[in-house]
Write a protein that holds these residues in place. Structure first.
Motif, PDB file in Angstrom:
ATOM      1  N   VAL A 123       0.885  -1.165   0.000  1.00  9.25           N
ATOM      2  CA  VAL A 123       0.000   0.000   0.000  1.00  9.25           C
ATOM      3  C   VAL A 123       0.923   1.216   0.000  1.00  9.25           C
ATOM      4  CG1 VAL A 123      -1.805   1.239   1.268  1.00  9.25           C
ATOM      5  CG2 VAL A 123      -1.725  -1.283   1.319  1.00  9.25           C
ATOM      6  N   TYR A 124       0.896   1.991  -1.085  1.00 11.11           N
ATOM      7  CA  TYR A 124       1.915   3.014  -1.299  1.00 11.11           C
ATOM      8  C   TYR A 124       1.467   4.418  -0.893  1.00 11.11           C
ATOM      9  CZ  TYR A 124       4.764  -0.087  -4.283  1.00 11.11           C
ATOM     10  OH  TYR A 124       5.569  -1.092  -4.768  1.00 11.11           O
ATOM     11  N   GLU A 141       2.257   0.734 -15.402  1.00  8.73           N
ATOM     12  CA  GLU A 141       3.642   1.200 -15.283  1.00  8.73           C
ATOM     13  C   GLU A 141       4.082   1.272 -13.825  1.00  8.73           C
ATOM     14  OE1 GLU A 141       3.849   4.072 -19.249  1.00  8.73           O
ATOM     15  OE2 GLU A 141       2.843   4.774 -17.432  1.00  8.73           O
ATOM     16  N   ILE A 142       3.174   1.698 -12.945  1.00  3.35           N
ATOM     17  CA  ILE A 142       3.513   1.789 -11.518  1.00  3.35           C
ATOM     18  C   ILE A 142       3.836   0.411 -10.950  1.00  3.35           C
ATOM     19  CG2 ILE A 142       2.545   2.290  -9.229  1.00  3.35           C
ATOM     20  CD1 ILE A 142       1.008   4.609 -10.597  1.00  3.35           C
ATOM     21  N   VAL A 147       9.434   1.339 -10.535  1.00  2.00           N
ATOM     22  CA  VAL A 147       9.644   2.733 -10.165  1.00  2.00           C
ATOM     23  C   VAL A 147       9.398   2.984  -8.674  1.00  2.00           C
ATOM     24  CG1 VAL A 147       7.265   3.460 -10.684  1.00  2.00           C
ATOM     25  CG2 VAL A 147       9.133   5.117 -10.867  1.00  2.00           C
ATOM     26  N   MET A 148       8.641   2.114  -8.017  1.00  2.00           N
ATOM     27  CA  MET A 148       8.317   2.308  -6.600  1.00  2.00           C
ATOM     28  C   MET A 148       9.254   1.539  -5.667  1.00  2.00           C
ATOM     29  SD  MET A 148       5.641   4.282  -6.882  1.00  2.00           S
ATOM     30  CE  MET A 148       4.734   4.243  -5.342  1.00  2.00           C
ATOM     31  N   ASP A 149      10.147   0.741  -6.221  1.00  2.00           N
ATOM     32  CA  ASP A 149      10.952  -0.164  -5.402  1.00  2.00           C
ATOM     33  C   ASP A 149      12.015   0.581  -4.586  1.00  2.00           C
ATOM     34  OD1 ASP A 149       9.481  -2.122  -6.598  1.00  2.00           O
ATOM     35  OD2 ASP A 149      11.100  -2.882  -7.882  1.00  2.00           O
ATOM     36  N   GLU A 154       6.209   2.384   1.155  1.00  2.57           N
ATOM     37  CA  GLU A 154       5.186   1.433   1.592  1.00  2.57           C
ATOM     38  C   GLU A 154       4.673   1.793   2.990  1.00  2.57           C
ATOM     39  OE1 GLU A 154       8.301   0.584   0.806  1.00  2.57           O
ATOM     40  OE2 GLU A 154       8.237  -0.624  -1.033  1.00  2.57           O
ATOM     41  N   ILE A 155       3.356   1.891   3.131  1.00  2.00           N
ATOM     42  CA  ILE A 155       2.730   2.056   4.450  1.00  2.00           C
ATOM     43  C   ILE A 155       2.599   0.695   5.117  1.00  2.00           C
ATOM     44  CG2 ILE A 155       0.618   2.739   5.652  1.00  2.00           C
ATOM     45  CD1 ILE A 155       0.179   4.809   3.428  1.00  2.00           C
ATOM     46  N   ALA A 156       2.189  -0.291   4.342  1.00  2.00           N
ATOM     47  CA  ALA A 156       2.035  -1.666   4.817  1.00  2.00           C
ATOM     48  C   ALA A 156       1.952  -2.566   3.594  1.00  2.00           C
ATOM     49  CB  ALA A 156       0.781  -1.800   5.679  1.00  2.00           C
TER      50      ALA A 156
END
Length: 350
Positions: A123-124, A141-142, A147-149, A154-156
């Protein structure tokens, strides 16, 4: 101000009037009704609506509304009905579209603060570059570009990508952690892409007829078809990010558009182009489980567009989600406006 409102009420108590205006490319009509015109008005629990109204009325900037909020704080729950009847008038606002009521709820997901073999779906929070670009990357794409790694966004992590997808549709929810505590998340922004319904896509493909589609039907189909299901979720390019909500008690509802907790079966999401946020709204929902109830407009939604469109908040958890997911009914809604404002909508005023 209040004395003037009282005088206006007495002068107009037996009037019913209609007016029209042009806006947003369509004719908008306003019909000022009496409380006797409201089906089931006398039988409602006005005190429950009064409590919900008080939760957000202090946030009004408009002088008429602020004055009424101040008066409301001198009333008791026992005089709630007389408060509404004395200082408001019901207004039927129509824009040529049929009325439709749907439902929403606060999901509860199972999760962890750290990734595990079970809890694999993050959950970003919203990355800064997404805030600066509209639109930003698509859902596909996300989730597939990396790109998010390794950015600490991350919240959880949760255990079900389908429930995470529907958490994004609802815009807020709770995550029950493995240690027994709960994380509450609220809407933190979006990637700027338009929402594309996966239910409509299943109908287009001939998998279901339109009347068969519900949130639970979609969830079950995705789980039965894991590969095709993941691809179906990616059909929607819109992606919602979250923020952790720390200041709301676990006993209260999630935050609505007014940044206050919404109340189950008394709060609705509306189109603020027609209905002022914080206003009382009389709901006459037809269909199965007919509903006649005074609610408060405390939230909005990207799919809630039109003068006769509302989303009813059903509460938290699976039972609320199942009830909300079944709701798609006709009816009508009337906005309770301060008397002066109600009659000012008419072509000749009072």
């Amino acid at each position: 101000m209040i004395a003037a409102l009282r005088s206006v009420f007495l002068a107009c108590a037996v009037m019913t009037a209609a007016g029209s205006a042009s806006g947003n490319g369509s004719d908008i009509t306003y019909t000022v009704a009496s409380f006797d015109d409201l089906d089931g008005w006398a039988a409602d629990d006005h005190a429950a609506a009064f409590d919900t109204f008080l939760n957000t009325c202090a946030d009004f900037d408009d002088p008429d509304w602020s004055s009424l909020c101040a008066v409301a704080q001198t009333h008791s729950r026992e005089t709630a009905r007389s408060f509404f009847e004395l200082f408001f008038r019901p207004v039927l606002i129509q824009d040529g579209k049929d009325a439709m009521f749907t439902g929403y709820f606060e999901p509860e997901l199972e999760g962890s603060r750290v990734p595990t073999s079970r809890f694999r779906y993050p959950v970003y929070k919203m990355p800064p570059e997404a805030k600066a670009s509209n639109p930003w990357l698509s859902r596909r794409e996300i989730l597939t570009s990396g790109v998010m790694d390794n950015r600490g966004l991350e919240i959880a992590w949760v255990d079900d990508p389908v429930e995470l997808f529907f958490l994004q549709i609802q815009g807020s929810g709770r995550i029950r952690l493995t240690n027994g505590s709960t994380v509450r998340v609220g809407y933190g922004g979006a990637n700027g892409h338009s929402y594309r319904s996966i239910g409509v896509e299943l109908v287009r493909r001939g998998v279901y007829s339109a009347h068969q589609v519900s949130a639970q039907v979609i969830k079950n189909w995705v789980r039965r078809n894991p590969t095709a299901g993941v691809e179906l979720l990616l059909h929607n390019p819109s992606y919602v990010f979250f923020r952790e909500v720390r200041r709301v008690s676990s006993a209260d509802g999630p935050l609505g558009a007014m940044n206050r907790s919404v109340t189950a079966m008394r709060s609705i999401a509306v189109d603020p182009a027609f209905t002022p946020l914080g206003a009382p709204v009389w709901v006459e929902k037809d269909g199965a489980g007919k509903m006649r109830r005074l609610m408060i407009a405390q939230d909005t939604g990207s799919a809630i567009k039109g003068a006769q469109r509302a989303d009813i908040f059903f509460g938290t958890g699976d039972a609320a989600g199942q009830a909300a997911g079944r709701l798609r009914d006709p009816g009508r809604m009337l906005v309770l406006l301060p008397i002066q404002q109600a009659y000012a909508l008419l072509p000749d005023g009072f």
